[in-house]
Design a protein around this motif. Structure first.
Motif, mmCIF file in Angstrom:
data_model
loop_
_atom_site.group_PDB
_atom_site.id
_atom_site.type_symbol
_atom_site.label_atom_id
_atom_site.label_comp_id
_atom_site.label_asym_id
_atom_site.label_seq_id
_atom_site.Cartn_x
_atom_site.Cartn_y
_atom_site.Cartn_z
ATOM 1 N N SER A 129 -6.795 1.006 6.302
ATOM 2 C CA SER A 129 -6.865 -0.575 6.097
ATOM 3 C C SER A 129 -6.570 -1.017 4.872
ATOM 4 C CB SER A 129 -8.495 -0.506 6.104
ATOM 5 O OG SER A 129 -8.886 -2.089 5.932
ATOM 6 N N ASP A 130 -6.080 -2.537 4.949
ATOM 7 C CA ASP A 130 -5.793 -3.197 3.842
ATOM 8 C C ASP A 130 -6.532 -4.420 3.462
ATOM 9 O OD1 ASP A 130 -4.778 -4.988 5.755
ATOM 10 O OD2 ASP A 130 -2.946 -5.348 5.115
ATOM 11 N N VAL A 166 0.991 -1.165 0.026
ATOM 12 C CA VAL A 166 0.050 -0.048 0.064
ATOM 13 C C VAL A 166 1.088 1.155 -0.093
ATOM 14 C CG1 VAL A 166 -1.686 1.252 1.374
ATOM 15 C CG2 VAL A 166 -1.891 -1.149 1.049
ATOM 16 N N TYR A 167 0.599 2.176 -0.831
ATOM 17 C CA TYR A 167 1.284 3.372 -1.132
ATOM 18 C C TYR A 167 0.473 4.788 -0.838
ATOM 19 C CZ TYR A 167 5.740 1.611 -2.903
ATOM 20 O OH TYR A 167 6.998 0.997 -2.907
ATOM 21 N N TYR A 210 -8.040 1.229 2.057
ATOM 22 C CA TYR A 210 -9.005 2.384 2.175
ATOM 23 C C TYR A 210 -8.236 3.356 3.197
ATOM 24 C CZ TYR A 210 -13.847 4.046 1.989
ATOM 25 O OH TYR A 210 -14.856 4.881 1.630
ATOM 26 N N VAL A 211 -8.812 4.571 3.347
ATOM 27 C CA VAL A 211 -8.207 5.754 4.007
ATOM 28 C C VAL A 211 -9.194 6.642 4.868
ATOM 29 C CG1 VAL A 211 -7.495 7.451 2.273
ATOM 30 C CG2 VAL A 211 -6.213 7.453 4.425
ATOM 31 N N VAL A 212 -9.101 6.757 6.011
ATOM 32 C CA VAL A 212 -10.123 8.071 6.570
ATOM 33 C C VAL A 212 -9.217 8.764 7.615
ATOM 34 C CG1 VAL A 212 -12.230 6.630 6.574
ATOM 35 C CG2 VAL A 212 -10.660 6.377 8.291
ATOM 36 N N ALA A 242 -10.532 -9.371 8.080
ATOM 37 C CA ALA A 242 -10.205 -8.984 6.994
ATOM 38 C C ALA A 242 -11.311 -9.078 6.061
ATOM 39 C CB ALA A 242 -8.707 -9.812 6.518
ATOM 40 N N VAL A 243 -11.242 -8.198 4.744
ATOM 41 C CA VAL A 243 -12.278 -8.217 3.831
ATOM 42 C C VAL A 243 -11.249 -7.500 2.692
ATOM 43 C CG1 VAL A 243 -14.472 -7.286 3.170
ATOM 44 C CG2 VAL A 243 -13.688 -7.519 5.628
ATOM 45 N N TYR A 244 -11.796 -8.193 1.444
ATOM 46 C CA TYR A 244 -11.384 -7.588 0.061
ATOM 47 C C TYR A 244 -11.899 -6.223 0.126
ATOM 48 C CZ TYR A 244 -11.070 -6.477 -4.741
ATOM 49 O OH TYR A 244 -10.644 -6.008 -6.013
ATOM 50 N N SER A 245 -10.991 -5.413 0.022
ATOM 51 C CA SER A 245 -11.260 -3.564 0.102
ATOM 52 C C SER A 245 -12.098 -3.386 1.123
ATOM 53 C CB SER A 245 -12.177 -3.443 -1.497
ATOM 54 O OG SER A 245 -12.073 -2.133 -2.008
#
Ligand code: NAG
Ligand code: NAG
Ligand code: NAG
Ligand code: NAG
Ligand code: NAG
Ligand code: NAG
Ligand code: NAG
Length: 397
Positions: free
Chosen positions: A313-314, A261-262, A297-299, A341-344
Protein backbone atom coordinates in the motif's frame (compact mmCIF):
# COMPACT_ATOMS: atom_id res chain seq x y z
CA UNK A 1 -14.00 -17.91 3.44
CA UNK A 2 -17.34 -19.68 3.25
CA UNK A 3 -19.08 -16.38 2.67
CA UNK A 4 -16.90 -15.39 -0.26
CA UNK A 5 -19.04 -16.46 -3.18
CA UNK A 6 -22.36 -15.22 -1.87
CA UNK A 7 -21.01 -11.79 -1.02
CA UNK A 8 -19.06 -11.51 -4.25
CA UNK A 9 -22.01 -12.56 -6.34
CA UNK A 10 -23.95 -9.43 -5.48
CA UNK A 11 -21.15 -6.94 -6.26
CA UNK A 12 -22.22 -4.21 -8.62
CA UNK A 13 -19.91 -2.30 -10.92
CA UNK A 14 -19.52 1.27 -9.75
CA UNK A 15 -17.66 2.33 -6.62
CA UNK A 16 -20.77 3.43 -4.79
CA UNK A 17 -22.88 0.45 -5.79
CA UNK A 18 -20.07 -1.97 -4.88
CA UNK A 19 -19.79 -0.43 -1.46
CA UNK A 20 -23.52 -0.90 -0.96
CA UNK A 21 -23.26 -4.56 -1.94
CA UNK A 22 -20.60 -5.42 0.58
CA UNK A 23 -22.25 -6.67 3.74
CA UNK A 24 -23.78 -3.82 5.67
CA UNK A 25 -23.84 -4.13 8.59
CA UNK A 26 -20.55 -6.02 8.35
CA UNK A 27 -20.74 -9.77 8.90
CA UNK A 28 -18.10 -11.62 10.96
CA UNK A 29 -15.18 -12.62 8.69
CA UNK A 30 -17.03 -11.03 5.77
CA UNK A 31 -16.26 -8.31 3.23
CA UNK A 32 -17.19 -4.71 3.96
CA UNK A 33 -16.09 -1.13 3.25
CA UNK A 34 -15.21 1.68 5.69
CA UNK A 35 -16.48 -0.04 8.83
CA UNK A 36 -15.98 2.58 11.56
CA UNK A 37 -13.68 1.60 14.42
CA UNK A 38 -13.74 5.06 15.98
CA UNK A 39 -15.36 8.34 14.90
CA UNK A 40 -13.18 11.33 15.88
CA UNK A 41 -14.90 14.46 17.18
CA UNK A 42 -13.89 18.09 17.79
CA UNK A 43 -10.17 18.62 17.18
CA UNK A 44 -9.36 14.89 17.01
CA UNK A 45 -7.85 13.15 14.02
CA UNK A 46 -6.67 9.64 13.24
CA UNK A 47 -3.96 8.61 10.82
CA UNK A 48 -1.04 6.13 10.58
CA UNK A 49 -3.08 3.07 11.67
CA UNK A 50 -1.23 0.05 13.09
CA UNK A 51 -2.38 -3.38 14.26
CA UNK A 52 -1.32 -6.85 15.26
CA UNK A 53 -3.23 -10.11 14.83
CA UNK A 54 -2.80 -12.39 17.84
CA UNK A 55 -2.32 -16.16 17.59
CA UNK A 56 -6.06 -16.72 18.16
CA UNK A 57 -7.17 -14.36 15.38
CA UNK A 58 -7.99 -11.39 17.64
CA UNK A 59 -6.93 -8.12 16.00
CA UNK A 60 -5.66 -5.20 18.07
CA UNK A 61 -5.52 -1.88 16.24
CA UNK A 62 -4.35 1.60 17.13
CA UNK A 63 -3.53 4.85 15.41
CA UNK A 64 -1.64 8.13 15.63
CA UNK A 65 -4.26 10.17 17.44
CA UNK A 66 -4.13 13.94 17.76
CA UNK A 67 -6.41 16.18 19.76
CA UNK A 68 -5.88 15.16 23.39
CA UNK A 69 -2.92 16.81 25.12
CA UNK A 70 -0.71 14.96 25.87
CA UNK A 71 -1.48 12.58 23.01
CA UNK A 72 -1.82 8.78 23.41
CA UNK A 73 -2.63 5.72 21.32
CA UNK A 74 -6.20 4.41 21.77
CA UNK A 75 -6.37 0.62 21.34
CA UNK A 76 -9.31 -1.28 19.83
CA UNK A 77 -10.02 -5.00 19.55
CA UNK A 78 -11.90 -7.13 17.01
CA UNK A 79 -12.60 -10.81 17.47
CA UNK A 80 -14.58 -11.28 14.24
CA UNK A 81 -12.33 -10.24 11.37
CA UNK A 82 -12.96 -6.51 11.74
CA UNK A 83 -16.77 -6.63 11.65
CA UNK A 84 -17.10 -5.29 15.21
CA UNK A 85 -14.64 -3.36 17.35
CA UNK A 86 -14.37 -2.59 21.03
CA UNK A 87 -12.23 0.15 22.60
CA UNK A 88 -10.02 -1.54 25.22
CA UNK A 89 -7.29 0.86 26.43
CA UNK A 90 -5.03 3.84 25.89
CA UNK A 91 -1.30 3.36 25.49
CA UNK A 92 -0.02 6.47 27.28
CA UNK A 93 3.46 7.91 27.83
CA UNK A 94 4.54 6.88 31.34
CA UNK A 95 8.05 8.38 31.37
CA UNK A 96 8.64 11.57 29.36
CA UNK A 97 5.59 13.70 30.11
CA UNK A 98 5.32 14.41 26.39
CA UNK A 99 2.66 11.92 25.33
CA UNK A 100 2.76 9.19 22.69
CA UNK A 101 2.95 11.77 19.95
CA UNK A 102 2.82 9.69 16.76
CA UNK A 103 3.87 6.60 14.82
CA UNK A 104 2.61 3.62 16.84
CA UNK A 105 3.73 0.02 16.36
CA UNK A 106 2.15 -3.16 17.76
CA UNK A 107 3.35 -6.76 17.80
CA UNK A 108 2.79 -9.96 19.74
CA UNK A 109 5.80 -11.80 21.19
CA UNK A 110 5.95 -15.13 19.38
CA UNK A 111 8.48 -16.63 21.80
CA UNK A 112 9.52 -15.86 25.38
CA UNK A 113 12.02 -12.97 25.40
CA UNK A 114 13.79 -12.04 28.64
CA UNK A 115 11.19 -12.13 31.39
CA UNK A 116 8.33 -11.70 28.91
CA UNK A 117 6.22 -14.66 27.85
CA UNK A 118 5.10 -15.47 24.35
CA UNK A 119 1.73 -13.77 23.90
CA UNK A 120 2.85 -10.52 25.51
CA UNK A 121 1.76 -7.58 23.35
CA UNK A 122 4.48 -5.04 22.56
CA UNK A 123 3.63 -1.43 21.76
CA UNK A 124 6.04 1.27 20.64
CA UNK A 125 5.75 4.81 19.40
CA UNK A 126 7.50 8.12 19.09
CA UNK A 127 7.25 10.34 22.16
CA UNK A 128 8.39 13.84 21.39
CA UNK A 129 8.41 17.40 22.54
CA UNK A 130 8.73 20.36 20.22
CA UNK A 131 9.65 22.64 23.07
CA UNK A 132 13.27 23.59 22.39
CA UNK A 133 14.10 23.68 26.08
CA UNK A 134 13.51 19.95 26.36
CA UNK A 135 14.66 16.86 24.52
CA UNK A 136 13.51 15.38 21.34
CA UNK A 137 12.22 12.13 19.96
CA UNK A 138 12.12 8.96 22.05
CA UNK A 139 11.19 5.56 20.67
CA UNK A 140 9.90 3.82 23.79
CA UNK A 141 8.76 0.23 24.22
CA UNK A 142 5.73 -0.80 26.29
CA UNK A 143 4.36 -4.27 27.09
CA UNK A 144 0.91 -5.60 27.88
CA UNK A 145 0.61 -8.97 29.61
CA UNK A 146 -3.20 -8.86 29.55
CA UNK A 147 -3.92 -8.69 25.83
CA UNK A 148 -3.81 -4.91 25.50
CA UNK A 149 -5.88 -3.94 28.56
CA UNK A 150 -2.99 -2.36 30.48
CA UNK A 151 0.49 -1.24 29.43
CA UNK A 152 3.81 -0.96 31.27
CA UNK A 153 6.86 0.96 30.14
CA UNK A 154 9.70 -1.48 29.38
CA UNK A 155 12.61 0.51 27.92
CA UNK A 156 13.76 3.35 25.75
CA UNK A 157 14.98 1.85 22.48
CA UNK A 158 16.60 4.97 21.05
CA UNK A 159 16.47 8.76 21.37
CA UNK A 160 17.11 11.62 18.97
CA UNK A 161 16.74 15.38 18.73
CA UNK A 162 13.42 17.25 18.54
CA UNK A 163 11.15 16.46 15.57
CA UNK A 164 12.52 18.25 12.49
CA UNK A 165 12.65 16.77 9.00
CA UNK A 166 15.43 19.06 7.75
CA UNK A 167 18.62 17.17 6.94
CA UNK A 168 21.17 17.99 9.64
CA UNK A 169 18.63 17.83 12.47
CA UNK A 170 18.88 14.63 14.56
CA UNK A 171 15.47 13.13 15.32
CA UNK A 172 14.40 9.50 14.93
CA UNK A 173 11.04 8.31 13.62
CA UNK A 174 8.61 5.51 12.81
CA UNK A 175 9.38 2.37 14.81
CA UNK A 176 8.61 -1.11 13.47
CA UNK A 177 8.72 -4.10 15.88
CA UNK A 178 10.05 -7.35 14.39
CA UNK A 179 10.08 -10.82 15.96
CA UNK A 180 13.07 -12.92 14.91
CA UNK A 181 14.57 -16.05 16.47
CA UNK A 182 13.74 -15.37 20.08
CA UNK A 183 14.77 -11.72 19.86
CA UNK A 184 13.04 -8.45 19.02
CA UNK A 185 14.42 -5.85 16.66
CA UNK A 186 13.06 -2.35 16.46
CA UNK A 187 13.61 -0.74 13.07
CA UNK A 188 13.31 3.01 12.60
CA UNK A 189 14.22 6.07 10.52
CA UNK A 190 17.37 7.77 11.84
CA UNK A 191 18.64 11.31 11.16
CA UNK A 192 21.48 11.14 13.70
CA UNK A 193 24.21 9.81 11.40
CA UNK A 194 26.13 12.81 9.97
CA UNK A 195 26.83 10.83 6.79
CA UNK A 196 23.16 10.54 5.86
CA UNK A 197 20.28 13.05 5.80
CA UNK A 198 18.22 10.09 7.01
CA UNK A 199 18.81 6.34 6.99
CA UNK A 200 16.94 3.22 8.08
CA UNK A 201 18.43 1.23 10.95
CA UNK A 202 17.55 -1.25 13.67
CA UNK A 203 18.60 -2.38 17.12
CA UNK A 204 18.22 -5.88 18.58
CA UNK A 205 17.28 -6.89 22.11
CA UNK A 206 17.31 -10.33 23.74
CA UNK A 207 15.67 -9.11 26.97
CA UNK A 208 13.67 -6.02 25.84
CA UNK A 209 15.68 -3.93 28.32
CA UNK A 210 19.07 -3.53 26.65
CA UNK A 211 19.44 -2.74 22.98
CA UNK A 212 22.37 -3.63 20.73
CA UNK A 213 24.24 -1.25 18.43
CA UNK A 214 22.54 0.71 15.65
CA UNK A 215 22.78 -1.45 12.50
CA UNK A 216 21.96 0.04 9.10
CA UNK A 217 19.10 -1.37 7.03
CA UNK A 218 19.11 1.15 4.14
CA UNK A 219 21.78 3.88 4.11
CA UNK A 220 22.41 5.65 0.80
CA UNK A 221 25.74 7.27 -0.11
CA UNK A 222 24.00 10.40 -1.44
CA UNK A 223 23.61 12.54 1.70
CA UNK A 224 20.30 14.20 0.80
CA UNK A 225 18.50 10.88 0.26
CA UNK A 226 15.97 10.15 2.99
CA UNK A 227 14.89 6.49 2.91
CA UNK A 228 12.08 6.36 5.48
CA UNK A 229 9.26 4.43 7.14
CA UNK A 230 10.31 0.78 7.38
CA UNK A 231 7.67 -1.94 7.21
CA UNK A 232 8.71 -5.62 6.99
CA UNK A 233 6.95 -8.85 5.99
CA UNK A 234 8.06 -12.47 5.59
CA UNK A 235 7.58 -14.35 2.30
CA UNK A 236 7.64 -18.08 3.18
CA UNK A 237 7.90 -19.64 -0.33
CA UNK A 238 11.18 -17.84 -1.03
CA UNK A 239 12.23 -17.76 2.66
CA UNK A 240 12.98 -14.05 2.48
CA UNK A 241 12.00 -10.93 4.35
CA UNK A 242 10.87 -7.84 2.43
CA UNK A 243 11.39 -4.29 3.70
CA UNK A 244 9.49 -1.48 2.00
CA UNK A 245 10.35 2.19 2.40
CA UNK A 246 9.78 5.57 0.83
CA UNK A 247 12.76 7.14 -0.92
CA UNK A 248 12.74 10.91 -1.39
CA UNK A 249 15.99 12.31 -2.84
CA UNK A 250 15.93 16.10 -2.89
CA UNK A 251 13.53 17.27 -5.56
CA UNK A 252 13.91 14.27 -7.83
CA UNK A 253 10.89 12.20 -8.79
CA UNK A 254 10.11 8.79 -10.21
CA UNK A 255 7.20 8.89 -12.65
CA UNK A 256 5.90 11.95 -10.81
CA UNK A 257 6.29 10.46 -7.30
CA UNK A 258 8.59 12.46 -5.00
CA UNK A 259 8.51 9.76 -2.30
CA UNK A 260 8.71 6.66 -4.53
CA UNK A 261 8.33 3.31 -2.78
CA UNK A 262 11.33 0.94 -2.81
CA UNK A 263 11.82 -2.61 -1.50
CA UNK A 264 14.70 -4.81 -0.36
CA UNK A 265 14.74 -8.60 0.03
CA UNK A 266 16.99 -10.37 2.54
CA UNK A 267 17.35 -13.80 4.17
CA UNK A 268 16.76 -12.33 7.62
CA UNK A 269 15.39 -9.02 8.94
CA UNK A 270 18.80 -7.97 10.24
CA UNK A 271 20.77 -8.00 6.98
CA UNK A 272 18.89 -5.73 4.58
CA UNK A 273 22.05 -3.58 4.40
CA UNK A 274 23.73 -6.33 2.33
CA UNK A 275 21.22 -6.01 -0.52
CA UNK A 276 20.25 -3.38 -3.09
CA UNK A 277 16.87 -1.73 -2.81
CA UNK A 278 14.72 -1.56 -5.94
CA UNK A 279 11.85 0.69 -7.00
CA UNK A 280 8.27 -0.49 -7.36
CA UNK A 281 7.02 0.56 -10.79
CA UNK A 282 3.71 -0.54 -12.30
CA UNK A 283 2.30 -0.27 -15.81
CA UNK A 284 -1.01 1.57 -15.91
CA UNK A 285 -3.89 0.51 -18.14
CA UNK A 286 -2.82 2.94 -20.89
CA UNK A 287 0.74 1.59 -20.94
CA UNK A 288 2.42 4.43 -19.03
CA UNK A 289 4.45 3.79 -15.88
CA UNK A 290 3.62 4.79 -12.34
CA UNK A 291 5.42 4.65 -9.00
CA UNK A 292 3.50 4.35 -5.73
CA UNK A 293 4.16 7.30 -3.43
CA UNK A 294 5.08 7.57 0.25
CA UNK A 295 4.64 5.73 3.58
CA UNK A 296 4.31 2.18 2.23
CA UNK A 297 3.07 -0.94 3.99
CA UNK A 298 3.67 -4.56 2.94
CA UNK A 299 2.02 -7.90 3.69
CA UNK A 300 2.20 -11.36 2.14
CA UNK A 301 -0.69 -13.71 1.40
CA UNK A 302 -0.51 -17.42 0.56
CA UNK A 303 -3.35 -16.70 -1.90
CA UNK A 304 -2.48 -16.16 -5.55
CA UNK A 305 -0.25 -19.02 -6.71
CA UNK A 306 2.88 -20.93 -5.77
CA UNK A 307 4.62 -17.81 -4.48
CA UNK A 308 1.49 -16.28 -2.99
CA UNK A 309 1.01 -12.53 -3.34
CA UNK A 310 3.00 -9.63 -1.93
CA UNK A 311 0.63 -6.70 -1.37
CA UNK A 312 1.92 -3.13 -0.94
CA UNK A 313 0.00 0.00 0.00
CA UNK A 314 1.15 3.60 -0.43
CA UNK A 315 -0.07 6.89 1.05
CA UNK A 316 -1.61 8.56 -1.96
CA UNK A 317 -3.78 5.99 -3.63
CA UNK A 318 -6.82 3.88 -2.87
CA UNK A 319 -5.10 1.14 -4.93
CA UNK A 320 -2.87 -1.68 -3.78
CA UNK A 321 0.23 -2.94 -5.62
CA UNK A 322 0.72 -6.71 -5.92
CA UNK A 323 3.49 -9.09 -6.91
CA UNK A 324 3.00 -12.82 -7.47
CA UNK A 325 6.56 -13.70 -8.53
CA UNK A 326 8.34 -13.51 -5.19
CA UNK A 327 9.18 -9.82 -5.57
CA UNK A 328 10.55 -10.00 -9.14
CA UNK A 329 11.25 -6.49 -10.40
CA UNK A 330 8.84 -6.47 -13.36
CA UNK A 331 6.02 -8.29 -11.56
CA UNK A 332 4.24 -5.38 -9.88
CA UNK A 333 0.63 -4.58 -10.73
CA UNK A 334 -1.80 -1.96 -9.49
CA UNK A 335 -5.39 -2.81 -8.54
CA UNK A 336 -8.16 -0.50 -7.40
CA UNK A 337 -9.90 -0.95 -4.05
CA UNK A 338 -13.02 0.71 -2.61
CA UNK A 339 -11.04 1.93 0.45
CA UNK A 340 -9.66 5.45 0.82
CA UNK A 341 -6.06 6.68 0.69
CA UNK A 342 -4.52 7.18 4.15
CA UNK A 343 -1.21 8.54 5.40
CA UNK A 344 0.82 5.40 6.25
CA UNK A 345 -2.14 3.16 5.47
CA UNK A 346 -1.77 -0.26 7.10
CA UNK A 347 -3.02 -3.40 5.34
CA UNK A 348 -3.35 -6.95 6.65
CA UNK A 349 -4.09 -10.48 5.45
CA UNK A 350 -6.32 -12.25 7.98
CA UNK A 351 -4.44 -15.22 9.46
CA UNK A 352 -7.12 -17.81 8.73
CA UNK A 353 -8.45 -16.21 5.54
CA UNK A 354 -5.62 -15.70 3.02
CA UNK A 355 -7.93 -13.96 0.52
CA UNK A 356 -9.24 -11.43 3.08
CA UNK A 357 -7.28 -8.17 2.65
CA UNK A 358 -7.98 -5.71 5.46
CA UNK A 359 -7.29 -2.02 4.74
CA UNK A 360 -7.30 0.45 7.61
CA UNK A 361 -8.81 3.92 7.08
CA UNK A 362 -7.91 7.37 8.43
CA UNK A 363 -6.77 10.79 7.24
CA UNK A 364 -4.48 11.63 4.33
CA UNK A 365 -1.34 13.66 5.03
CA UNK A 366 -2.48 16.81 3.27
CA UNK A 367 -5.61 17.02 5.43
CA UNK A 368 -3.77 17.20 8.77
CA UNK A 369 -5.25 19.96 10.89
CA UNK A 370 -8.29 20.49 8.65
CA UNK A 371 -10.60 18.62 11.07
CA UNK A 372 -12.29 16.56 8.40
CA UNK A 373 -13.13 13.95 11.06
CA UNK A 374 -12.33 11.00 8.78
CA UNK A 375 -13.14 7.85 10.83
CA UNK A 376 -10.66 5.23 11.91
CA UNK A 377 -12.07 2.34 9.88
CA UNK A 378 -11.52 -1.14 8.52
CA UNK A 379 -12.33 -2.36 5.03
CA UNK A 380 -12.04 -6.03 4.09
CA UNK A 381 -11.95 -6.95 0.40
CA UNK A 382 -11.46 -10.23 -1.44
CA UNK A 383 -7.92 -10.22 -2.82
CA UNK A 384 -8.99 -12.57 -5.62
CA UNK A 385 -11.73 -10.18 -6.71
CA UNK A 386 -9.43 -7.15 -6.41
CA UNK A 387 -6.88 -8.85 -8.71
CA UNK A 388 -9.54 -9.98 -11.17
CA UNK A 389 -9.13 -13.75 -10.52
CA UNK A 390 -12.71 -14.04 -9.37
CA UNK A 391 -15.75 -12.27 -10.73
CA UNK A 392 -17.26 -9.50 -8.71
CA UNK A 393 -16.25 -5.87 -9.40
CA UNK A 394 -12.93 -4.29 -8.39
CA UNK A 395 -10.80 -5.51 -11.27
CA UNK A 396 -10.55 -2.40 -13.39
CA UNK A 397 -6.87 -2.88 -14.33
C1 NAG B 1 -8.25 19.75 21.57
O1 NAG B 1 -9.37 20.12 22.32
C2 NAG B 1 -9.26 19.76 23.69
C3 NAG B 1 -10.60 20.03 24.36
O2 NAG B 1 -11.06 21.29 24.01
C4 NAG B 1 -8.11 20.56 24.31
O3 NAG B 1 -7.96 20.21 25.67
C5 NAG B 1 -6.83 20.23 23.56
O4 NAG B 1 -5.77 21.01 24.04
C6 NAG B 1 -6.99 20.45 22.07
N1 NAG B 1 -5.85 19.90 21.38
C7 NAG B 1 -5.01 20.62 20.67
C8 NAG B 1 -3.88 19.88 20.02
O5 NAG B 1 -5.12 21.82 20.51
C1 NAG C 1 8.70 24.47 27.51
O1 NAG C 1 9.52 23.96 28.54
C2 NAG C 1 9.66 24.87 29.61
C3 NAG C 1 10.67 24.26 30.59
O2 NAG C 1 10.33 22.94 30.89
C4 NAG C 1 8.30 25.15 30.26
O3 NAG C 1 8.42 26.11 31.27
C5 NAG C 1 7.35 25.68 29.19
O4 NAG C 1 6.05 25.81 29.73
C6 NAG C 1 7.28 24.73 28.02
N1 NAG C 1 6.46 25.29 26.96
C7 NAG C 1 5.53 24.57 26.31
C8 NAG C 1 4.79 25.27 25.25
O5 NAG C 1 5.33 23.38 26.54
C1 NAG D 1 18.38 16.37 27.46
O1 NAG D 1 19.27 15.30 27.13
C2 NAG D 1 20.54 15.46 27.70
C3 NAG D 1 21.41 14.35 27.14
O2 NAG D 1 20.73 13.14 27.15
C4 NAG D 1 20.41 15.43 29.22
O3 NAG D 1 21.66 15.63 29.80
C5 NAG D 1 19.45 16.53 29.66
O4 NAG D 1 19.21 16.44 31.06
C6 NAG D 1 18.12 16.42 28.94
N1 NAG D 1 17.25 17.55 29.29
C7 NAG D 1 15.97 17.43 29.55
C8 NAG D 1 15.25 18.70 29.92
O5 NAG D 1 15.35 16.36 29.50
C1 NAG E 1 15.67 22.05 11.99
O1 NAG E 1 16.97 21.57 11.70
C2 NAG E 1 17.72 22.44 10.86
C3 NAG E 1 19.01 21.71 10.51
O2 NAG E 1 19.72 21.39 11.66
C4 NAG E 1 17.94 23.75 11.60
O3 NAG E 1 18.66 24.63 10.76
C5 NAG E 1 16.59 24.35 11.95
O4 NAG E 1 16.78 25.50 12.75
C6 NAG E 1 15.76 23.37 12.74
N1 NAG E 1 14.41 23.90 12.91
C7 NAG E 1 13.89 24.13 14.08
C8 NAG E 1 12.49 24.63 14.10
O5 NAG E 1 14.51 23.93 15.13
C1 NAG F 1 14.05 22.05 -4.63
O1 NAG F 1 13.41 22.98 -5.47
C2 NAG F 1 13.25 24.25 -4.86
C3 NAG F 1 12.40 25.11 -5.79
O2 NAG F 1 12.56 24.73 -7.11
C4 NAG F 1 14.63 24.85 -4.59
O3 NAG F 1 14.49 26.09 -3.97
C5 NAG F 1 15.37 23.90 -3.64
O4 NAG F 1 16.68 24.36 -3.44
C6 NAG F 1 15.44 22.50 -4.22
N1 NAG F 1 15.98 21.61 -3.22
C7 NAG F 1 16.87 20.66 -3.50
C8 NAG F 1 17.30 19.84 -2.33
O5 NAG F 1 17.32 20.46 -4.62
C1 NAG G 1 -2.27 7.17 -18.34
O1 NAG G 1 -3.03 6.99 -17.15
C2 NAG G 1 -2.53 7.69 -16.02
C3 NAG G 1 -3.41 7.37 -14.82
O2 NAG G 1 -3.39 6.01 -14.59
C4 NAG G 1 -2.55 9.19 -16.31
O3 NAG G 1 -1.99 9.88 -15.19
C5 NAG G 1 -1.71 9.46 -17.54
O4 NAG G 1 -1.80 10.83 -17.87
C6 NAG G 1 -2.21 8.64 -18.71
N1 NAG G 1 -1.30 8.82 -19.84
C7 NAG G 1 -1.73 8.99 -21.09
C8 NAG G 1 -0.66 9.13 -22.12
O5 NAG G 1 -2.92 9.03 -21.35
C1 NAG H 1 -14.23 5.03 2.19
O1 NAG H 1 -13.73 6.14 2.91
C2 NAG H 1 -12.79 6.93 2.18
C3 NAG H 1 -12.31 8.03 3.09
O2 NAG H 1 -11.36 7.49 3.96
C4 NAG H 1 -13.45 7.48 0.95
O3 NAG H 1 -12.50 8.19 0.19
C5 NAG H 1 -13.98 6.34 0.11
O4 NAG H 1 -14.68 6.86 -0.99
C6 NAG H 1 -14.93 5.50 0.94
N1 NAG H 1 -15.34 4.37 0.12
C7 NAG H 1 -16.61 4.13 -0.14
C8 NAG H 1 -16.87 2.99 -1.07
O5 NAG H 1 -17.51 4.80 0.35
Amino acid sequence: MVRTSSVVAVFAHSVVASAQSYSNPPEPWGFFVNNTIYQPTGNQSVTYPRFTELQDGTILATTSFTGPVPPYFPVFESKDGGASWEYISDLTDQVNGWGMSAQPALSELLEDVGGFKAGTILGAGNSWNRNGTRNGTHIDLYASEDRGRTWQFVSNVASGGPPNTTNGATPIWEPWIQNYKGAISVHYSDQRDPLHGQKLAHQVSYDLQTWGPVVDDVAIAEYMARPGMTVIAYIPPIAKYILVHEFPVGNSSSYGSHYPVYYVLADDPWSFRLHEHQPIVVQTANGSSKAPNASPYVVWSPYGGELGTIVVSDADSSSVYTNRCGGCLDGWKEYATPAGAVYSRAIHILGDYPDHLMIFGGEVYDDFGLHKLVPFSATVVDLGVIMGDKKGGWSDN
